[in-house]
Enzyme design. Sequence first.
Site, PDB file in Angstrom:
ATOM      1  N   TYR A 199       0.387   3.720  13.472  1.00  0.00           N
ATOM      2  CA  TYR A 199      -1.023   4.064  13.373  1.00  0.00           C
ATOM      3  C   TYR A 199      -1.788   3.311  14.473  1.00  0.00           C
ATOM      4  CZ  TYR A 199       0.616   6.381   9.226  1.00  0.00           C
ATOM      5  OH  TYR A 199       1.316   7.215   8.389  1.00  0.00           O
ATOM      6  N   CYS A 249       0.129   5.448   0.045  1.00  0.00           N
ATOM      7  CA  CYS A 249      -0.750   6.620   0.033  1.00  0.00           C
ATOM      8  C   CYS A 249      -0.365   7.548  -1.108  1.00  0.00           C
ATOM      9  CB  CYS A 249      -0.588   7.415   1.327  1.00  0.00           C
ATOM     10  SG  CYS A 249      -1.328   6.628   2.732  1.00  0.00           S
ATOM     11  N   GLN A 267      -5.800  -1.951   1.924  1.00  0.00           N
ATOM     12  CA  GLN A 267      -5.333  -1.827   3.303  1.00  0.00           C
ATOM     13  C   GLN A 267      -6.333  -0.983   4.087  1.00  0.00           C
ATOM     14  OE1 GLN A 267      -1.899   0.664   4.400  1.00  0.00           O
ATOM     15  NE2 GLN A 267      -1.048  -1.105   5.481  1.00  0.00           N
ATOM     16  N   ALA A 282      -3.438   2.843   2.292  1.00  0.00           N
ATOM     17  CA  ALA A 282      -4.137   2.964   3.574  1.00  0.00           C
ATOM     18  C   ALA A 282      -5.445   3.721   3.362  1.00  0.00           C
ATOM     19  CB  ALA A 282      -3.261   3.703   4.571  1.00  0.00           C
ATOM     20  N   ARG A 314      -0.511  -6.084   8.381  1.00  0.00           N
ATOM     21  CA  ARG A 314       0.817  -5.455   8.303  1.00  0.00           C
ATOM     22  C   ARG A 314       1.249  -5.076   9.702  1.00  0.00           C
ATOM     23  NH1 ARG A 314       3.641  -1.073   4.214  1.00  0.00           N
ATOM     24  NH2 ARG A 314       4.413  -2.976   3.262  1.00  0.00           N
ATOM     25  N   LEU A 323      13.252  -1.710   0.493  1.00  0.00           N
ATOM     26  CA  LEU A 323      14.444  -1.643  -0.361  1.00  0.00           C
ATOM     27  C   LEU A 323      14.770  -2.967  -1.043  1.00  0.00           C
ATOM     28  CD1 LEU A 323      16.772   0.893   1.464  1.00  0.00           C
ATOM     29  CD2 LEU A 323      15.533   1.173  -0.679  1.00  0.00           C
ATOM     30  N   GLY A 344       7.775  -1.315  -3.251  1.00  0.00           N
ATOM     31  CA  GLY A 344       7.053  -0.057  -3.215  1.00  0.00           C
ATOM     32  C   GLY A 344       7.641   0.957  -4.174  1.00  0.00           C
ATOM     33  N   ARG A 345       8.663   1.643  -3.707  1.00  0.00           N
ATOM     34  CA  ARG A 345       9.207   2.730  -4.518  1.00  0.00           C
ATOM     35  C   ARG A 345       9.736   2.248  -5.855  1.00  0.00           C
ATOM     36  NH1 ARG A 345      12.519   4.829   0.532  1.00  0.00           N
ATOM     37  NH2 ARG A 345      12.327   2.574   0.884  1.00  0.00           N
ATOM     38  N   PRO A 348       0.832  -1.209   0.000  1.00  0.00           N
ATOM     39  CA  PRO A 348       0.000   0.000   0.000  1.00  0.00           C
ATOM     40  C   PRO A 348       0.864   1.255   0.000  1.00  0.00           C
ATOM     41  CG  PRO A 348       0.004  -1.070   2.162  1.00  0.00           C
ATOM     42  CD  PRO A 348       0.709  -1.992   1.232  1.00  0.00           C
TER      43      PRO A 348
HETATM   44  C1  LIG Z   1       4.575   7.149  -1.371  1.00  0.00           C
HETATM   45  C2  LIG Z   1       4.512   6.116  -0.286  1.00  0.00           C
HETATM   46  C3  LIG Z   1       3.311   5.921   0.396  1.00  0.00           C
HETATM   47  C4  LIG Z   1       3.203   4.918   1.382  1.00  0.00           C
HETATM   48  N1  LIG Z   1       1.987   4.677   1.962  1.00  0.00           N
HETATM   49  C5  LIG Z   1       1.829   3.580   2.752  1.00  0.00           C
HETATM   50  C6  LIG Z   1       0.534   3.147   3.151  1.00  0.00           C
HETATM   51  O1  LIG Z   1      -0.490   3.671   2.716  1.00  0.00           O
HETATM   52  N2  LIG Z   1       0.463   2.085   4.001  1.00  0.00           N
HETATM   53  C7  LIG Z   1       1.575   1.418   4.430  1.00  0.00           C
HETATM   54  O2  LIG Z   1       1.456   0.465   5.205  1.00  0.00           O
HETATM   55  N3  LIG Z   1       2.803   1.784   4.015  1.00  0.00           N
HETATM   56  C8  LIG Z   1       2.952   2.808   3.166  1.00  0.00           C
HETATM   57  N4  LIG Z   1       4.189   3.121   2.659  1.00  0.00           N
HETATM   58  C9  LIG Z   1       5.312   2.202   2.929  1.00  0.00           C
HETATM   59  C10 LIG Z   1       5.441   1.183   1.795  1.00  0.00           C
HETATM   60  O3  LIG Z   1       4.304   0.336   1.727  1.00  0.00           O
HETATM   61  C11 LIG Z   1       6.699   0.316   1.945  1.00  0.00           C
HETATM   62  O4  LIG Z   1       6.576  -0.442   3.122  1.00  0.00           O
HETATM   63  C12 LIG Z   1       7.967   1.168   2.021  1.00  0.00           C
HETATM   64  O5  LIG Z   1       7.985   2.131   0.977  1.00  0.00           O
HETATM   65  C13 LIG Z   1       9.229   0.313   1.935  1.00  0.00           C
HETATM   66  O6  LIG Z   1       9.266  -0.402   0.719  1.00  0.00           O
HETATM   67  P1  LIG Z   1      10.148   0.103  -0.542  1.00  0.00           P
HETATM   68  O7  LIG Z   1      11.560   0.272  -0.074  1.00  0.00           O
HETATM   69  O8  LIG Z   1       9.988  -1.014  -1.549  1.00  0.00           O
HETATM   70  O9  LIG Z   1       9.552   1.376  -1.023  1.00  0.00           O
HETATM   71  C14 LIG Z   1       4.328   4.132   1.703  1.00  0.00           C
HETATM   72  C15 LIG Z   1       5.540   4.373   1.049  1.00  0.00           C
HETATM   73  C16 LIG Z   1       5.631   5.324   0.053  1.00  0.00           C
HETATM   74  C17 LIG Z   1       6.928   5.494  -0.699  1.00  0.00           C
END
Ligand SMILES: Cc1cc2nc3c(=O)[nH]c(=O)nc-3n(C[C@H](O)[C@H](O)[C@H](O)COP(=O)(O)O)c2cc1C
Length: 358
Positions: free
Chosen positions: A185, A26, A102, A60, A233, A303, A325-326, A24
């Site tokens: 949260y 946001c 989520q 979320a 989560r 990551l 994610g990213r 997820p």
């Molecule tokens: C733009 C953005 C929004 C995010 N929003 C949420 C969210 O809504 N719910 C959540 O549990 N984590 C959220 N995260 C965390 C990501 O789900 C993920 O756990 C985190 O970015 C690490 O993974 P990555 O290194 O692959 O980006 C968000 C991360 C980013 C970059």
Amino acid sequence: MSHLLFEPFTLRDVTFRNRIWVPPMCQYSVERKDGVATDWHLVHLGGMARGGAGAIIVEATGVVPDGRISQQDLGLWNDTQRDALVPIVDFLCSQGAAAGIQLAHAGRKASTWAAWGTDRTGSLPLDEGGWVTDGPSELAFPGLVTPRALEETGIREIVKAFAASAKRAMEAGFDFVEIHAAHGYLLHEFLSPLSNTRTDEYGGALVNRARFLLEVVDAVRGEIGESVPMFVRLSATDWTDGGLTLDDTVEIVNLLKQHSVDLIDVSTGANVPATIPVGPGYQVAFASGIRERTGVPTAAVGLITEPFQAEQILASGQADAVLLGREMLRDPHFPLRAAKALRHELPYIPGQYLRAYG
Ligand SMILES: Cc1cc2nc3c(=O)[nH]c(=O)nc-3n(C[C@H](O)[C@H](O)[C@H](O)COP(=O)(O)O)c2cc1C
């Protein structure tokens, strides 16, 4: 060649076409502040389904208005919000991705400015649309306003709101749901002794601090039935002395296992400011520890950015799936690219794009 990344994975009645999933994220893109999904959400999520993701978890989504992080978050407390998610779910499924959402309550970290589009940070003032936040105790997250300590009636209302949103998620056609109990949260705030100093049956011993989460899990299961997978989560550590540790999290997961949770999406931190040793795959060891010590399937996140790295996490038995994610924001077609890099022949490259992958 066979690769675990592209092996299907089944939980209850859902088979995920592969194990490259989208966590997820946001978007802070509900400009009308009504919690209703927009074209942005369709195109943003749809692009990642087209790009080959096995599962996509919608950001979320507040189960009540006060459960939103910002006014620009998605919500699922009314039928208009549900109906706006239907074309998104339909498109994700048409591309072969499993659609999840989520369900969230931001607790003492609610009512903040959006993460982009403004240079203001911290709590949203009441006279600019902000609201009084709820938490387990009257303890503020540094830099944010102090929440009210939820009374038992308030807890019961929020449990019901999670269930009502889960019902709407089923009506919208989602394949699975994830309950947000991480990142500081509301449900994480109850789990962690750093934010929960209650003396009633929702505070004190770990089993009491987990009560709210377990009530939510049971209420959600009551709505989604036996065939639908439920993820939770968790932040597996608070990265802070006196906070949640991996050992605590293993205890929590053993409880969740008895309450019909199918998979733990393993993140860390964000309940209190902490120094986190961030680096490639820095949270994978927690997914691995939970999987090994509880037998509950896990998804690793944090990551994970390279095809071989992702395959290695699965091949070494550290997790059942990876969440990117990213990297998926940078390249929504990561799964297609990973298949090419691993010389894996994918049966689901969109026909429209075949000439790019010949
Ligand atoms: C733009 C953005 C929004 C995010 N929003 C949420 C969210 O809504 N719910 C959540 O549990 N984590 C959220 N995260 C965390 C990501 O789900 C993920 O756990 C985190 O970015 C690490 O993974 P990555 O290194 O692959 O980006 C968000 C991360 C980013 C970059």
